[in-house]
Design a protein around this motif. Structure first.
Motif, PDB file in Angstrom:
ATOM      1  N   PHE A 227       0.793  -1.231   0.000  1.00 27.64           N
ATOM      2  CA  PHE A 227       0.000   0.000   0.000  1.00 27.64           C
ATOM      3  C   PHE A 227       0.830   1.289   0.000  1.00 27.64           C
ATOM      4  O   PHE A 227       0.469   2.240  -0.711  1.00 27.64           O
ATOM      5  CB  PHE A 227      -0.990  -0.014   1.167  1.00 27.64           C
ATOM      6  CG  PHE A 227      -2.094  -1.015   0.978  1.00 27.64           C
ATOM      7  CD1 PHE A 227      -2.921  -0.954  -0.142  1.00 27.64           C
ATOM      8  CD2 PHE A 227      -2.303  -2.036   1.892  1.00 27.64           C
ATOM      9  CE1 PHE A 227      -3.938  -1.881  -0.329  1.00 27.64           C
ATOM     10  CE2 PHE A 227      -3.317  -2.967   1.712  1.00 27.64           C
ATOM     11  CZ  PHE A 227      -4.134  -2.891   0.596  1.00 27.64           C
ATOM     12  N   PRO A 228       1.932   1.389   0.740  1.00 27.80           N
ATOM     13  CA  PRO A 228       2.735   2.618   0.648  1.00 27.80           C
ATOM     14  C   PRO A 228       3.282   2.878  -0.758  1.00 27.80           C
ATOM     15  O   PRO A 228       3.157   4.007  -1.256  1.00 27.80           O
ATOM     16  CB  PRO A 228       3.854   2.384   1.673  1.00 27.80           C
ATOM     17  CG  PRO A 228       3.250   1.453   2.670  1.00 27.80           C
ATOM     18  CD  PRO A 228       2.395   0.533   1.868  1.00 27.80           C
ATOM     19  N   PRO A 229       3.877   1.892  -1.444  1.00 28.67           N
ATOM     20  CA  PRO A 229       4.323   2.166  -2.820  1.00 28.67           C
ATOM     21  C   PRO A 229       3.183   2.557  -3.759  1.00 28.67           C
ATOM     22  O   PRO A 229       3.353   3.435  -4.605  1.00 28.67           O
ATOM     23  CB  PRO A 229       4.957   0.839  -3.259  1.00 28.67           C
ATOM     24  CG  PRO A 229       5.323   0.155  -2.011  1.00 28.67           C
ATOM     25  CD  PRO A 229       4.294   0.544  -1.007  1.00 28.67           C
ATOM     26  N   VAL A 230       2.026   1.912  -3.596  1.00 29.26           N
ATOM     27  CA  VAL A 230       0.878   2.241  -4.451  1.00 29.26           C
ATOM     28  C   VAL A 230       0.414   3.672  -4.200  1.00 29.26           C
ATOM     29  O   VAL A 230       0.172   4.447  -5.146  1.00 29.26           O
ATOM     30  CB  VAL A 230      -0.274   1.245  -4.211  1.00 29.26           C
ATOM     31  CG1 VAL A 230      -1.544   1.723  -4.906  1.00 29.26           C
ATOM     32  CG2 VAL A 230       0.109  -0.136  -4.729  1.00 29.26           C
ATOM     33  N   ALA A 231       0.296   4.056  -2.939  1.00 34.63           N
ATOM     34  CA  ALA A 231      -0.177   5.406  -2.600  1.00 34.63           C
ATOM     35  C   ALA A 231       0.789   6.471  -3.117  1.00 34.63           C
ATOM     36  O   ALA A 231       0.368   7.466  -3.723  1.00 34.63           O
ATOM     37  CB  ALA A 231      -0.351   5.526  -1.084  1.00 34.63           C
ATOM     38  N   VAL A 232       2.071   6.250  -2.885  1.00 39.77           N
ATOM     39  CA  VAL A 232       3.066   7.237  -3.338  1.00 39.77           C
ATOM     40  C   VAL A 232       3.115   7.303  -4.862  1.00 39.77           C
ATOM     41  O   VAL A 232       3.199   8.390  -5.443  1.00 39.77           O
ATOM     42  CB  VAL A 232       4.452   6.893  -2.758  1.00 39.77           C
ATOM     43  CG1 VAL A 232       5.530   7.791  -3.376  1.00 39.77           C
ATOM     44  CG2 VAL A 232       4.451   7.037  -1.250  1.00 39.77           C
ATOM     45  N   SER A 233       3.050   6.150  -5.506  1.00 41.11           N
ATOM     46  CA  SER A 233       3.132   6.141  -6.975  1.00 41.11           C
ATOM     47  C   SER A 233       1.927   6.833  -7.604  1.00 41.11           C
ATOM     48  O   SER A 233       2.067   7.505  -8.635  1.00 41.11           O
ATOM     49  CB  SER A 233       3.248   4.701  -7.489  1.00 41.11           C
ATOM     50  OG  SER A 233       2.107   3.933  -7.136  1.00 41.11           O
ATOM     51  N   MET A 234       0.748   6.705  -7.001  1.00 37.68           N
ATOM     52  CA  MET A 234      -0.428   7.408  -7.509  1.00 37.68           C
ATOM     53  C   MET A 234      -0.235   8.919  -7.417  1.00 37.68           C
ATOM     54  O   MET A 234      -0.562   9.660  -8.358  1.00 37.68           O
ATOM     55  CB  MET A 234      -1.678   6.986  -6.730  1.00 37.68           C
ATOM     56  CG  MET A 234      -2.140   5.576  -7.014  1.00 37.68           C
ATOM     57  SD  MET A 234      -3.512   5.053  -5.949  1.00 37.68           S
ATOM     58  CE  MET A 234      -4.785   6.231  -6.422  1.00 37.68           C
ATOM     59  N   ALA A 235       0.303   9.373  -6.300  1.00 43.38           N
ATOM     60  CA  ALA A 235       0.561  10.803  -6.134  1.00 43.38           C
ATOM     61  C   ALA A 235       1.618  11.284  -7.125  1.00 43.38           C
ATOM     62  O   ALA A 235       1.472  12.346  -7.745  1.00 43.38           O
ATOM     63  CB  ALA A 235       1.002  11.084  -4.697  1.00 43.38           C
ATOM     64  N   VAL A 236       2.682  10.504  -7.284  1.00 43.97           N
ATOM     65  CA  VAL A 236       3.745  10.867  -8.223  1.00 43.97           C
ATOM     66  C   VAL A 236       3.202  10.951  -9.642  1.00 43.97           C
ATOM     67  O   VAL A 236       3.492  11.907 -10.384  1.00 43.97           O
ATOM     68  CB  VAL A 236       4.894   9.839  -8.152  1.00 43.97           C
ATOM     69  CG1 VAL A 236       5.876  10.032  -9.304  1.00 43.97           C
ATOM     70  CG2 VAL A 236       5.627   9.963  -6.824  1.00 43.97           C
TER      71      VAL A 236
END
Length: 271
Positions: A227-236
């Motif tokens: 979930f952290p990589p997914v959340a950050v990648s969506m923002a990026v």
């Protein structure tokens, strides 16, 4: 053996479940634009018709391309999260090899809907029969000549959808006089998605390095890794789309919750 075949088909079914999720989201978003396309066709407004086609294709690619990259990059943790306690090595390889299917199946489905909006209901059916014939031949070639096993089905499926995209695109150009724009529809989203994928992979590997025990922590541990990589990648990805001008304020407002997204972008000074 029969047991091995069952394992192969089981892994293929799990792979298809993974790539069908983003395809469904992409299609739901783009298909919501089809009624307005039908109205434009009925009114005889050529300019608006082409604008609606472009919007449907663009919105589909804005979701499908990063989804394909994300699935490919995070194939291991996502597979282990959804199917915890299983040997997912084959599923992971299938997912990484077949992530591109998300893009072509999304685009083929959207172009099917566009042709229906243009009142050419029979055209996608003919294209599907032709693509299916090629698909069957390719499966046989990959299986019997190249001995690619279950990967034969994955690659043949990708080529089936790719052929549908080509045939549908040619028909849309013929019946609507539409010419596809590539920079904002394909190139910029691809660049943003690759940078997004790099960020997601880096964060995942960083979490594994800092907390290797999470790998053996079952579904909860894998959730912490996913979930952290997914959340950050969506923002990026969202920031890059705006910064590289892959999407503007007018286009963003046409998306679901677009007005709120525009307000958020202005609040953080992205627009």
């Amino acid at each position: 053996t029969g047991e091995e075949i069952a394992v192969f088909w089981g892994a293929l079914g799990q792979y298809q479940l993974l790539f069908n999720i983003p395809v469904a989201v992409s299609n739901a978003l783009s298909s919501s634009l089809i009624p307005s396309l039908t109205r434009a066709v009925s009114s005889g407004n050529q300019e608006e018709t082409n604008q609606r086609i472009a919007a449907a294709v663009r919105f589909s690619m804005l979701i499908a391309i990063p989804a394909a990259v994300g699935i490919g990059v995070l194939a291991e943790p996502v597979s282990n999260l959804l199917f915890a306690g299983e040997d997912n090595s084959l599923l992971i390889r299938l997912t990484m090899a077949g992530a591109l299917a998300v893009v072509f199946f999304s685009l083929s489905t959207v172009t099917n809907a566009v042709l229906q909006g243009l009142n050419r209901l029979d055209v996608p059916v003919r294209h599907a029969f032709l693509s299916l014939a090629v698909h069957i031949i390719l499966v046989e070639v990959f299986l019997m000549i190249f001995h690619m096993g279950i990967f034969s089905v994955v690659f043949a499926n990708i080529l089936f959808a790719f052929m549908m995209c080509l045939l549908n695109g040619r028909s849309i150009a013929r019946y609507a006089g539409y010419r596809q724009e590539y920079k904002k529809t394909v190139i910029l989203p691809s660049v943003c998605s690759l940078l997004m994928g790099t960020a997601a992979w880096s964060i995942y590997k960083g979490l594994v390095f800092l907390c290797p025990a999470l790998l053996s922590g079952g579904r909860l541990g894998m959730a912490v890794l996913v979930f952290p990589p997914v959340a950050v990648s969506m923002a990026v990805y969202g920031v890059l789309l705006v910064k590289l001008k892959a999407i503007d304020e007018k286009e963003l407002k046409e998306m679901p919750m677009g007005t709120r997204l525009v307000r958020l972008c202005k609040r953080v000074r992205l627009m």
